[in-house]
Design an enzyme around this catalytic site. Structure first.
Site, PDB file in Angstrom:
ATOM      1  N   SER A  96      10.384 -47.405  23.133  1.00 48.61           N
ATOM      2  CA  SER A  96      10.715 -47.461  24.562  1.00 48.61           C
ATOM      3  C   SER A  96      12.139 -47.496  24.939  1.00 48.61           C
ATOM      4  O   SER A  96      13.153 -46.916  24.249  1.00 48.61           O
ATOM      5  CB  SER A  96       9.982 -48.203  25.281  1.00 48.61           C
ATOM      6  OG  SER A  96       9.781 -48.186  26.501  1.00 48.61           O
ATOM      7  N   ASP A 132       7.610 -43.535  21.225  1.00 46.28           N
ATOM      8  CA  ASP A 132       6.818 -43.276  22.440  1.00 46.28           C
ATOM      9  C   ASP A 132       7.845 -43.436  23.584  1.00 46.28           C
ATOM     10  O   ASP A 132       7.559 -44.054  24.678  1.00 46.28           O
ATOM     11  CB  ASP A 132       5.587 -44.267  22.754  1.00 46.28           C
ATOM     12  CG  ASP A 132       4.589 -43.707  23.611  1.00 46.28           C
ATOM     13  OD1 ASP A 132       4.112 -42.633  23.410  1.00 46.28           O
ATOM     14  OD2 ASP A 132       4.419 -44.166  24.820  1.00 46.28           O
ATOM     15  N   HIS A 173       1.238 -46.924  24.484  1.00 44.20           N
ATOM     16  CA  HIS A 173       2.824 -47.024  24.523  1.00 44.20           C
ATOM     17  C   HIS A 173       2.988 -48.043  23.434  1.00 44.20           C
ATOM     18  O   HIS A 173       4.150 -47.670  22.580  1.00 44.20           O
ATOM     19  CB  HIS A 173       3.059 -47.331  25.813  1.00 44.20           C
ATOM     20  CG  HIS A 173       4.476 -47.376  25.980  1.00 44.20           C
ATOM     21  ND1 HIS A 173       5.351 -46.355  25.868  1.00 44.20           N
ATOM     22  CD2 HIS A 173       5.340 -48.405  26.362  1.00 44.20           C
ATOM     23  CE1 HIS A 173       6.639 -47.006  25.938  1.00 44.20           C
ATOM     24  NE2 HIS A 173       6.548 -47.880  26.347  1.00 44.20           N
TER      25      HIS A 173
END
Length: 306
Positions: free
Chosen positions: A122, A146, A286
């Site tokens: 992220s 992700d 995620h």
């Protein structure tokens, strides 16, 4: 909830639950100063110099990688990004990837002895790309989990935003655990207790607060009175990310969760813009490192030894 004696007290339990066998590696906390901007902190795993360095996502900390590192069996460095974990909060509250990348790169240079398999999730993935562009000598391979520059890592599910935009301090960690469970976060109570302990601190006045600055920033954003002048929003945390990837000379791998933030369309755009990258889809959401840490650790090990 009773506080664990220290931040490493959960490791044996985590390893057992994940089916990771063998003795636990040595792990220790490191701290350095970031050019007058406060401390940068990290966890160093193993006795050999790190072969992999890991950067967590917004609102998390270096401990999100605990089981992934254990499963990898590799000497590793997991850094608390500025504004998170045991690293200092920035006075300017600017956590764009390109802004924090120089301090992260300096920490990598301080605590490693050769180019790293640099893994970022992220916001950590965008920061890893910025580090790879800024300091190619520090990165042998870039693994992004992700996220793409086309997605704002601060724009996750509204449930998460509401959770962190609540009170900025609490009477006890038990209150934080109850809040997490009420929002459907944390999984089991034991997992929520562990996550809260590792991502919160007790202030001198006895109140408990999140370690990451984002909770205060989210609460402040929601506290603007109706009709009041609102300061222009800061540029997206991913600003300049495509340029960073274009400048990256190391091999790039994108690992996306099939239920995560990176849609198939996002993945196709990533492949168009970074045609030499490899892209893999994993059966996770995620937070791949928390949903399937064993498999992720094994994949990272394979990439590190390829």
């Amino acid at each position: 909830m009773t506080d664990a004696p220290d931040e490493f007290s959960f490791l044996a339990e985590q390893a057992r639950d994940a089916g990771v066998e063998g003795s636990l590696p040595r792990v220790r906390r490191l701290t350095t100063e970031a050019a007058g901007r406060g401390a940068i902190s990290a966890l160093a795993w193993g006795d050999a110099p790190p072969a992999i360095t890991l950067l967590h996502g917004a609102g998390l900390n270096a401990h999100t990688w605990d089981v992934t590192v254990l499963a990898s069996g590799m000497p590793a460095l997991a850094i608390d990004l500025p504004g998170h974990g045991d690293s200092a909060w920035r006075a300017d509250a600017d956590y764009r990837a390109r802004v924090i990348a120089p301090d992260v790169a300096a920490a990598i240079e301080t605590w490693t002895e050769g180019p790293q398999l640099l893994v970022g999730h992220s916001l950590g993935g965008l920061t890893a790309a910025a580090v790879a562009a800024l300091r190619p000598d520090l990165v042998s391979r870039l693994v992004i989990i992700d996220i793409t520059p086309g997605i704002d890592p601060a724009a996750g599910p509204s449930q998460i935003r509401r959770f962190f935009a609540g009170p900025t301090d609490f009477a006890s960690r038990d209150d934080l655990v109850e809040r997490a469970l009420a929002f459907g976060l944390g999984g089991s109570r034991r997992a929520a207790e562990r996550g809260v302990f590792l991502n919160s601190r007790v202030r001198p006045d006895g109140r408990v607060e999140w370690k990451h600055h984002f909770a205060h920033l989210a609460a402040a954003a929601l506290a603007v009175p109706s009709g009041a002048a609102v300061q222009a929003p800061a540029p997206a945390l991913s600003e300049g990310g495509w340029d960073d990837l274009a400048a990256t000379t190391a091999p790039v791998t994108l690992l996306r969760g099939e239920r995560g933030y990176v849609t198939p369309e996002d993945a196709r755009e990533f492949a168009r813009r970074v045609p030499t990258a490899s892209i893999e889809t994993l059966p996770a959401g995620h937070n791949v490192q928390e949903e399937m840490p064993g498999a992720l650790g094994a994949r990272i090990r394979t990439l590190a030894t390829a």
